[in-house]
Design an enzyme around this catalytic site. Sequence first.
Site, PDB file in Angstrom:
ATOM      1  N   ARG A 102       0.794  -1.225   0.000  1.00 30.85           N
ATOM      2  CA  ARG A 102       0.000   0.000   0.000  1.00 30.85           C
ATOM      3  C   ARG A 102       0.826   1.273   0.000  1.00 30.85           C
ATOM      4  O   ARG A 102       0.560   2.197  -0.774  1.00 30.85           O
ATOM      5  CB  ARG A 102      -0.935   0.052   1.231  1.00 30.85           C
ATOM      6  CG  ARG A 102      -2.247  -0.615   1.028  1.00 30.85           C
ATOM      7  CD  ARG A 102      -2.734  -1.158   2.352  1.00 30.85           C
ATOM      8  NE  ARG A 102      -1.833  -2.209   2.761  1.00 30.85           N
ATOM      9  CZ  ARG A 102      -1.986  -3.484   2.411  1.00 30.85           C
ATOM     10  NH1 ARG A 102      -3.009  -3.838   1.711  1.00 30.85           N
ATOM     11  NH2 ARG A 102      -1.108  -4.402   2.784  1.00 30.85           N
ATOM     12  N   THR A 103       1.831   1.327   0.877  1.00 31.22           N
ATOM     13  CA  THR A 103       2.563   2.591   1.000  1.00 31.22           C
ATOM     14  C   THR A 103       3.247   2.909  -0.321  1.00 31.22           C
ATOM     15  O   THR A 103       3.134   4.008  -0.863  1.00 31.22           O
ATOM     16  CB  THR A 103       3.575   2.511   2.155  1.00 31.22           C
ATOM     17  OG1 THR A 103       2.868   2.151   3.334  1.00 31.22           O
ATOM     18  CG2 THR A 103       4.274   3.848   2.370  1.00 31.22           C
ATOM     19  N   LYS A 157      25.742  -4.521  -3.236  1.00 27.94           N
ATOM     20  CA  LYS A 157      27.218  -4.506  -3.324  1.00 27.94           C
ATOM     21  C   LYS A 157      27.838  -3.830  -2.104  1.00 27.94           C
ATOM     22  O   LYS A 157      29.043  -3.636  -2.046  1.00 27.94           O
ATOM     23  CB  LYS A 157      27.648  -3.745  -4.594  1.00 27.94           C
ATOM     24  CG  LYS A 157      27.132  -4.348  -5.882  1.00 27.94           C
ATOM     25  CD  LYS A 157      27.570  -3.471  -7.060  1.00 27.94           C
ATOM     26  CE  LYS A 157      26.954  -3.963  -8.356  1.00 27.94           C
ATOM     27  NZ  LYS A 157      27.128  -2.987  -9.445  1.00 27.94           N
ATOM     28  N   ARG A 195      11.707   3.810   2.572  1.00 34.28           N
ATOM     29  CA  ARG A 195      11.383   2.900   3.682  1.00 34.28           C
ATOM     30  C   ARG A 195      12.619   2.067   3.965  1.00 34.28           C
ATOM     31  O   ARG A 195      13.286   1.605   3.034  1.00 34.28           O
ATOM     32  CB  ARG A 195      10.208   2.000   3.307  1.00 34.28           C
ATOM     33  CG  ARG A 195      10.011   0.866   4.293  1.00 34.28           C
ATOM     34  CD  ARG A 195       8.761   0.081   4.021  1.00 34.28           C
ATOM     35  NE  ARG A 195       7.571   0.812   4.447  1.00 34.28           N
ATOM     36  CZ  ARG A 195       6.361   0.284   4.528  1.00 34.28           C
ATOM     37  NH1 ARG A 195       6.172  -0.983   4.209  1.00 34.28           N
ATOM     38  NH2 ARG A 195       5.320   1.004   4.911  1.00 34.28           N
ATOM     39  N   HIS A 225       5.996   6.142  11.113  1.00 34.55           N
ATOM     40  CA  HIS A 225       5.393   5.980   9.785  1.00 34.55           C
ATOM     41  C   HIS A 225       4.431   7.152   9.576  1.00 34.55           C
ATOM     42  O   HIS A 225       3.212   6.990   9.597  1.00 34.55           O
ATOM     43  CB  HIS A 225       4.656   4.639   9.743  1.00 34.55           C
ATOM     44  CG  HIS A 225       4.276   4.178   8.367  1.00 34.55           C
ATOM     45  ND1 HIS A 225       4.275   5.001   7.265  1.00 34.55           N
ATOM     46  CD2 HIS A 225       3.877   2.952   7.931  1.00 34.55           C
ATOM     47  CE1 HIS A 225       3.879   4.309   6.207  1.00 34.55           C
ATOM     48  NE2 HIS A 225       3.643   3.059   6.583  1.00 34.55           N
TER      49      HIS A 225
HETATM   50  C1  NCD Z   1       2.290  -0.970   8.060  1.00 32.54           C
HETATM   51  C2  NCD Z   1       3.793  -0.792   8.048  1.00 32.54           C
HETATM   52  O1  NCD Z   1       4.477  -1.080   7.070  1.00 32.54           O
HETATM   53  O2  NCD Z   1       4.269  -0.344   9.093  1.00 32.54           O
HETATM   54  N1  NCD Z   1       1.733  -1.108   6.797  1.00 32.54           N
HETATM   55  C3  NCD Z   1       1.536  -0.004   6.019  1.00 32.54           C
HETATM   56  O3  NCD Z   1       2.414   0.770   5.781  1.00 32.54           O
HETATM   57  N2  NCD Z   1       0.301   0.207   5.559  1.00 32.54           N
HETATM   58  C4  NCD Z   1       1.802  -1.943   9.040  1.00 32.54           C
HETATM   59  C5  NCD Z   1       2.394  -3.323   9.085  1.00 32.54           C
HETATM   60  O4  NCD Z   1       3.298  -3.680   8.344  1.00 32.54           O
HETATM   61  O5  NCD Z   1       1.920  -4.088   9.924  1.00 32.54           O
END
Ligand code: NCD
Length: 363
Positions: free
Chosen positions: A55-56, A84, A105, A133
């Site tokens: 999703r993100t 590497k 991320r 997040h």
């Molecule tokens: C979450 C994350 O990656 O922290 N998911 C997200 O970004 N929608 C929650 C999770 O991984 O449980």
Amino acid sequence: MRDEYIDLIDLSDYSTVWWEDIVVLAHEIMQHPERYTQRCAGKIMATLFYEPSTRTQMSFQAAMLRLGGSLIGFDNPSTSSVAKGENIKDTTKIVSTYGDILVMRHPSPGAVKAAAISAECPVINAGDGGHLHPTQTLTDLLTLYETKGKLSGLTIGMCGDLKNGRTVHSLIKAMSCMPDNRFVLISTKELELPQYIKKILDEHHAEYREEERLEDAIADLDVLYMTRIQRERFASQQQYLEQKDVYVLDEEKMKKARKDLVVLHPLPRVDEITIGVDDDPRAMYFKQANCGMYVRMALILLILEKSLKPAPLFKGEVRSDIKCSNEKCITNTEKYLPHYFVIKDGQAVCEYCDETTEIEKTL
Ligand code: NCD
């Protein structure tokens, strides 16, 4: 110039007024998406995902494409020069000159702030280990605005892995800044909320109580935020198995909840919400995922159109004599990073991961 860029590493770097601006703009984009289709024409977003994401990552990409922009990036570091042995500094320095905005991320707390030091464009934190997040929180705020019509005066239950859930940490930090929100923290002892987040609740005089059983808390709630037990953050498989399946929201428990409860979950779900709950009108987690795209459109626009004064990355001092006590902190793996701490009462708070280190112990 680095200090001209509006990064989003932690929502707390900006005022609640700006968060509300994003939510209101996202709402407007949802109503009239056709007005925004060319607003980022000619701009490039780089997405660097060192950890899995559906999703993100995709909602960021869809957001940029729906604004008329383009994309570069990786979602599997093993196919990039990271495999590497390239450090975050070099990867970021180069990629940020290819793109106009960088979304990252990473599994280590503080890694996105570390990246921002050398980036030559604005940087957005799409999740740094079990730390924060912020764009999921903006998604959650928009969902609450759309469903509850307000962001204050709510009793919010947070359930599951409160220790490792970065979405939990960011959301509690944000909602404790809004007036009259109360929190019910539902977790086992092993997975309770970190001390530094409880301290933030106290600083904001936000009321909270801790519960071990979801069935004892559910009837009081306006909002129930379910979370996944974060398997990848456990030291051993055994420890994970002991916590897995402790909290399961099912139709039986939903019978005890208010008629106007809103059930949220950042997703992905594993077993913590049964499929049977999906058809309940109070289940809002799919709508929430959809809100994520609109809120990210608003965020990209406000950052690229320079809608506010940038926040400094660091406020404290460099102390190369202090080692952050958080083993997972990015400063303990990328050793070249300057060690920024805020020093207070004999304690050093790491400006990358927020963990507190007793100064005497490290000297
Ligand atoms: C979450 C994350 O990656 O922290 N998911 C997200 O970004 N929608 C929650 C999770 O991984 O449980």
